[in-house]
Write a protein that holds these residues in place. Sequence first.
Motif, PDB file in Angstrom:
ATOM      1  N   ALA A 115       0.826  -1.202   0.000  1.00  0.00           N
ATOM      2  CA  ALA A 115       0.000   0.000   0.000  1.00  0.00           C
ATOM      3  C   ALA A 115       0.865   1.259   0.000  1.00  0.00           C
ATOM      4  CB  ALA A 115      -0.928  -0.005   1.212  1.00  0.00           C
ATOM      5  N   ASP A 116       1.922   1.251   0.781  1.00  0.00           N
ATOM      6  CA  ASP A 116       2.798   2.417   0.841  1.00  0.00           C
ATOM      7  C   ASP A 116       3.480   2.655  -0.508  1.00  0.00           C
ATOM      8  OD1 ASP A 116       4.469   4.485   2.307  1.00  0.00           O
ATOM      9  OD2 ASP A 116       6.037   3.108   1.623  1.00  0.00           O
ATOM     10  N   ARG A 117       3.950   1.585  -1.146  1.00  0.00           N
ATOM     11  CA  ARG A 117       4.605   1.741  -2.444  1.00  0.00           C
ATOM     12  C   ARG A 117       3.610   2.222  -3.494  1.00  0.00           C
ATOM     13  NH1 ARG A 117       7.158  -3.450  -5.216  1.00  0.00           N
ATOM     14  NH2 ARG A 117       4.918  -3.872  -5.431  1.00  0.00           N
ATOM     15  N   ASP A 118       2.393   1.678  -3.487  1.00  0.00           N
ATOM     16  CA  ASP A 118       1.379   2.111  -4.442  1.00  0.00           C
ATOM     17  C   ASP A 118       1.072   3.597  -4.275  1.00  0.00           C
ATOM     18  OD1 ASP A 118       1.268  -0.445  -5.416  1.00  0.00           O
ATOM     19  OD2 ASP A 118      -0.631  -0.964  -4.414  1.00  0.00           O
ATOM     20  N   ASN A 119       0.970   4.035  -3.043  1.00  0.00           N
ATOM     21  CA  ASN A 119       0.702   5.445  -2.765  1.00  0.00           C
ATOM     22  C   ASN A 119       1.858   6.317  -3.240  1.00  0.00           C
ATOM     23  OD1 ASN A 119      -0.806   7.643  -1.432  1.00  0.00           O
ATOM     24  ND2 ASN A 119       0.880   7.636   0.028  1.00  0.00           N
ATOM     25  N   ALA A 120       3.093   5.852  -2.985  1.00  0.00           N
ATOM     26  CA  ALA A 120       4.269   6.599  -3.417  1.00  0.00           C
ATOM     27  C   ALA A 120       4.341   6.671  -4.941  1.00  0.00           C
ATOM     28  CB  ALA A 120       5.535   5.952  -2.853  1.00  0.00           C
ATOM     29  N   LEU A 121       3.958   5.579  -5.606  1.00  0.00           N
ATOM     30  CA  LEU A 121       3.966   5.553  -7.069  1.00  0.00           C
ATOM     31  C   LEU A 121       2.994   6.588  -7.633  1.00  0.00           C
ATOM     32  CD1 LEU A 121       4.935   4.169  -9.691  1.00  0.00           C
ATOM     33  CD2 LEU A 121       3.026   2.558  -9.423  1.00  0.00           C
ATOM     34  N   LYS A 122       1.822   6.670  -7.053  1.00  0.00           N
ATOM     35  CA  LYS A 122       0.828   7.649  -7.520  1.00  0.00           C
ATOM     36  C   LYS A 122       1.353   9.077  -7.360  1.00  0.00           C
ATOM     37  CE  LYS A 122      -3.233   4.788  -6.460  1.00  0.00           C
ATOM     38  NZ  LYS A 122      -4.441   4.637  -5.601  1.00  0.00           N
ATOM     39  N   LYS A 123       1.966   9.353  -6.229  1.00  0.00           N
ATOM     40  CA  LYS A 123       2.495  10.702  -5.993  1.00  0.00           C
ATOM     41  C   LYS A 123       3.635  11.016  -6.945  1.00  0.00           C
ATOM     42  CE  LYS A 123       1.200  11.122  -1.117  1.00  0.00           C
ATOM     43  NZ  LYS A 123       1.701  11.354   0.261  1.00  0.00           N
ATOM     44  N   ALA A 124       4.516  10.026  -7.183  1.00  0.00           N
ATOM     45  CA  ALA A 124       5.662  10.261  -8.064  1.00  0.00           C
ATOM     46  C   ALA A 124       5.203  10.508  -9.505  1.00  0.00           C
ATOM     47  CB  ALA A 124       6.614   9.074  -8.000  1.00  0.00           C
ATOM     48  N   THR A 125       4.253   9.713  -9.969  1.00  0.00           N
ATOM     49  CA  THR A 125       3.773   9.896 -11.340  1.00  0.00           C
ATOM     50  C   THR A 125       2.999  11.208 -11.482  1.00  0.00           C
ATOM     51  OG1 THR A 125       1.825   8.528 -10.821  1.00  0.00           O
ATOM     52  CG2 THR A 125       3.700   7.435 -11.874  1.00  0.00           C
ATOM     53  N   ALA A 126       2.276  11.579 -10.446  1.00  0.00           N
ATOM     54  CA  ALA A 126       1.548  12.847 -10.483  1.00  0.00           C
ATOM     55  C   ALA A 126       2.502  14.031 -10.574  1.00  0.00           C
ATOM     56  CB  ALA A 126       0.660  12.984  -9.246  1.00  0.00           C
ATOM     57  N   ALA A 127       3.710  13.847 -10.018  1.00  0.00           N
ATOM     58  CA  ALA A 127       4.715  14.908 -10.056  1.00  0.00           C
ATOM     59  C   ALA A 127       5.551  14.870 -11.338  1.00  0.00           C
ATOM     60  CB  ALA A 127       5.625  14.805  -8.842  1.00  0.00           C
ATOM     61  N   GLY A 128       5.249  13.895 -12.207  1.00  0.00           N
ATOM     62  CA  GLY A 128       5.922  13.859 -13.494  1.00  0.00           C
ATOM     63  C   GLY A 128       6.958  12.772 -13.685  1.00  0.00           C
ATOM     64  N   ALA A 129       7.192  11.934 -12.681  1.00  0.00           N
ATOM     65  CA  ALA A 129       8.183  10.869 -12.820  1.00  0.00           C
ATOM     66  C   ALA A 129       7.694   9.815 -13.807  1.00  0.00           C
ATOM     67  CB  ALA A 129       8.466  10.221 -11.470  1.00  0.00           C
ATOM     68  N   GLN A 130       8.581   9.348 -14.670  1.00  0.00           N
ATOM     69  CA  GLN A 130       8.240   8.316 -15.657  1.00  0.00           C
ATOM     70  C   GLN A 130       8.505   6.945 -15.045  1.00  0.00           C
ATOM     71  OE1 GLN A 130       6.850   9.174 -18.793  1.00  0.00           O
ATOM     72  NE2 GLN A 130       6.742  11.113 -17.642  1.00  0.00           N
TER      73      GLN A 130
END
Length: 474
Positions: A439-454
């Motif tokens: 759950a923590d990794r999924d949440n971090a992934l969403k935040k990173a992609t929202a900030a523009g990370a590929q």
Amino acid sequence: MSRISRRSFLGATGALAATTFLAACGGGSGGSSGGGGLRWWDHYSALQNFHKDWAETQSQALGVSVEYTYNDVTRAVEALQLANQSKQLPDVYTNILDIPLAALVREGWVHELALSDEVKARLPEGSLTEGITNLDGKVYGLPLFAFRQYAAATWFNRDIAAQAGIDPANPPTSYDAYRDALRRIAATGTAPMMLALGGKARMGEQINDMACAAGFPGFEGLVFGTGEFAYHHDAYVTAIEFWKELNDTGLIIPGAINFTVANARTRWAAGSAGFFPDGPWCAGGVKAVNPDFVPTMAVGPILTPEAGTAPVVYRGAPASQIFVAGSTKDAEHASALVSSFTTPEYQAGLAAGMDQPPLNLEIVGTADVIEPYRQVVRFFEEQVKRMPEAVVRNPQYAAVQAQQAPISPNLGDIVQGYLGGNIPDLRAALRQLSDASTADRDNALKKATAAGAQVSEADFAFPNWQAGTDYAYA
């Protein structure tokens, strides 16, 4: 390794408490280099004497004073937290924070290292890795140690073993043989096994390694092939249940629940128990507290559940072990001090300190070390394999790591709680850890992609990974 928040690095500690604690840890007044010299902190117990001497040598070489302070591993994280809070970070410090490099850079904890081409040329190939030591092509952390190592070698007292009828030249390598050896020692009236159950971070490290040796197809709960978290895998349950059995039957020394790593090692070096699971640094750590005991030390490989099974443990690219503080007032001399750690003279002293093995393992063959230390390094060369890492394949994955938060209870908490009787259902607790990590990794992934990370979920999985081999990126 102890974890602190990747988003809020400061604890709710008052200024008076911070000042008192920092004074005990060698923290001076003012910011980094506030006294006109460099301050260097680390947590390597086996290297503290060598590093004290090296600080004196570099004071002469650099023309500025270098003040070295050793902090025990159990207090090093808090010391750095409070130092950062009060703007007193040492100019040079070791990486015990377990925070992704991107987050450290973002929050101003680290300064870019100015490494000359000559310094870089002294590093073994592959020592500097984007996302681990480098970010956006800039070097922020220097690796000191080889990645081929683990934290659960089977150290033992050769005299106690011999008295119990155990051949020191053929120590136990399986759970059954180890259990039998402990029972033999118990029959002589000596405590069979020392364990630092009070050091929860180390307990987590050791169980991660033991799970690998028990057949877990990944590391730190992560299954390499699929990218799933599976702390509840049979290999983890088997390893923890083994320690639970030893504790419940009185084969682990009484009071272990209160022992930190330093406490446990010091007691073991006083001859209080037969066996002591520990990393390569055990040799140097014992030498620092009781050099007379060193000839009594012997070592076997990490244990496996079944006899005749060759253990395999996984580790990633060489990590950043040394940083220059982002707040340093003398980045030039701080980088020069860090650069001195790449010299042959330092590397030879590093090996002789018998802590973690140096980047170039060949140095150990000619270094001034005891034979058990050479033996444990040979185990590492045979048994430790390079694992795949998402951040190495895709450096933008660092943006995900920077958003992840520590999980509580973590693996060390669960090991301590289960052995202490406070956690009744081990597999359920481990499954909760797997779910929380996911759950923590999924949440971090969403935040990173929202900030523009590929980045994407595909970065987690390595379907071409093969067990027992060094992973090679396509």
